[in-house]
Scaffold this motif. Structure first.
Motif, PDB file in Angstrom:
ATOM      1  N   PRO A   1       0.750  -1.258  -0.021  1.00 52.73           N
ATOM      2  CA  PRO A   1      -0.130   0.035   0.023  1.00 52.73           C
ATOM      3  C   PRO A   1       0.851   1.459   0.015  1.00 52.73           C
TER       4      PRO A   1
ATOM      5  N   PHE B   1       0.721   5.342   1.147  1.00 52.62           N
ATOM      6  CA  PHE B   1      -0.044   6.170   1.891  1.00 52.62           C
ATOM      7  C   PHE B   1       0.152   7.641   1.278  1.00 52.62           C
TER       8      PHE B   1
ATOM      9  N   CYS C   1      -5.220   6.116   0.667  1.00 54.09           N
ATOM     10  CA  CYS C   1      -4.204   4.839   0.476  1.00 54.09           C
ATOM     11  C   CYS C   1      -4.451   4.298  -0.938  1.00 54.09           C
TER      12      CYS C   1
ATOM     13  N   SER D   1      -4.720   2.780  11.394  1.00 52.27           N
ATOM     14  CA  SER D   1      -4.442   2.375  10.029  1.00 52.27           C
ATOM     15  C   SER D   1      -5.806   1.718   9.268  1.00 52.27           C
TER      16      SER D   1
ATOM     17  N   SER E   1      -7.163  -0.552   5.528  1.00 58.31           N
ATOM     18  CA  SER E   1      -6.733  -1.351   4.513  1.00 58.31           C
ATOM     19  C   SER E   1      -7.840  -2.117   4.167  1.00 58.31           C
TER      20      SER E   1
END
Length: 213
Positions: A19, A21, A34, A127, A129
């Motif tokens: 990923p 960011f 992201c 975080s 995702s």
């Protein structure tokens, strides 16, 4: 967003790059955005049926597709699809989801690569995702044949029947008539009461018929 049907489809072989960011600047904090790139098999294109995944504190997702040209270009298939009820609460933060092709703004065919843009504006979560990302291929079912199609096939088969080498129909008909006449004569020859006169034609007898009596 809908429940996943990945259990009835085989996912395409793919790999997910680390990923990325995005930052607001060199010294600025994270922007809450992201980017995940999903790499599909090299040298092949995919017609996408759906994209399935498990959410991990992502508030919304956009889908960009790199589609074969000419020229190849990125197009937005889904823009800011909500995954959480509220970015600051946990509702929907760990749900299994899928995005079906019918939910996309373009037909996801001849796709070379998939880019997922994740957004989480809340600072509540350290975080965010997406996990277990799968690209499921689109399968077109063979259309069912109509009755008219079957009749058409039969007609074409009849038209292409090979009649080469067969005798003319008129010749076959004449031979059958002669065979029937001869059969009748053979049957009458076994009857002692048979009258010979029944075989005369215009006052004459056929020598071939007389020889059989």
């Amino acid at each position: 967003m809908s429940s996943s049907s990945s259990d009835v489809l085989l996912p395409v072989d793919s790999s997910i790059k680390p990923p990325v960011f995005l930052h607001l600047g060199d010294t600025e904090p994270l922007s809450g955005v992201c980017v995940l790139d999903v790499t599909l098999p090299f040298g092949k294109t995919v017609n996408v049926e759906e994209i399935s995944f498990k959410n991990h504190y992502t508030a919304s997702v956009s889908v960009r597709l790199l589609m074969m040209g000419p020229p190849s270009q990125w197009v937005t298939a889904v823009r800011d699809l909500p995954l959480m009820e509220n970015p600051h609460t946990e509702g929907g933060s760990q749900d299994y989801c899928c995005i079906h092709r019918t939910q996309m703004q373009v037909d996801p065919d001849h796709v070379i690569s998939v880019r997922l843009i994740l957004k989480q504006p809340s600072s509540t979560w350290r975080s965010f995702s997406l996990e277990d990302i799968r690209i499921l291929p689109h399968k077109q079912q063979d259309p069912e044949k109509e009755v008219s199609d079957w009749l058409s096939d039969l007609t074409l088969a009849d038209q292409h029947t090979d009649l080469e080498g067969l005798p003319p129909p008129q010749s076959v008909s004449s031979s059958l008539q002669q065979m029937f006449a001869l059969t009748e004569v053979m049957m009458q020859s076994n009857e002692t009461t048979a009258s010979i006169g029944r075989f005369h034609v215009d006052g004459c007898y056929d020598i071939n018929l007389l020889s059989l009596l």
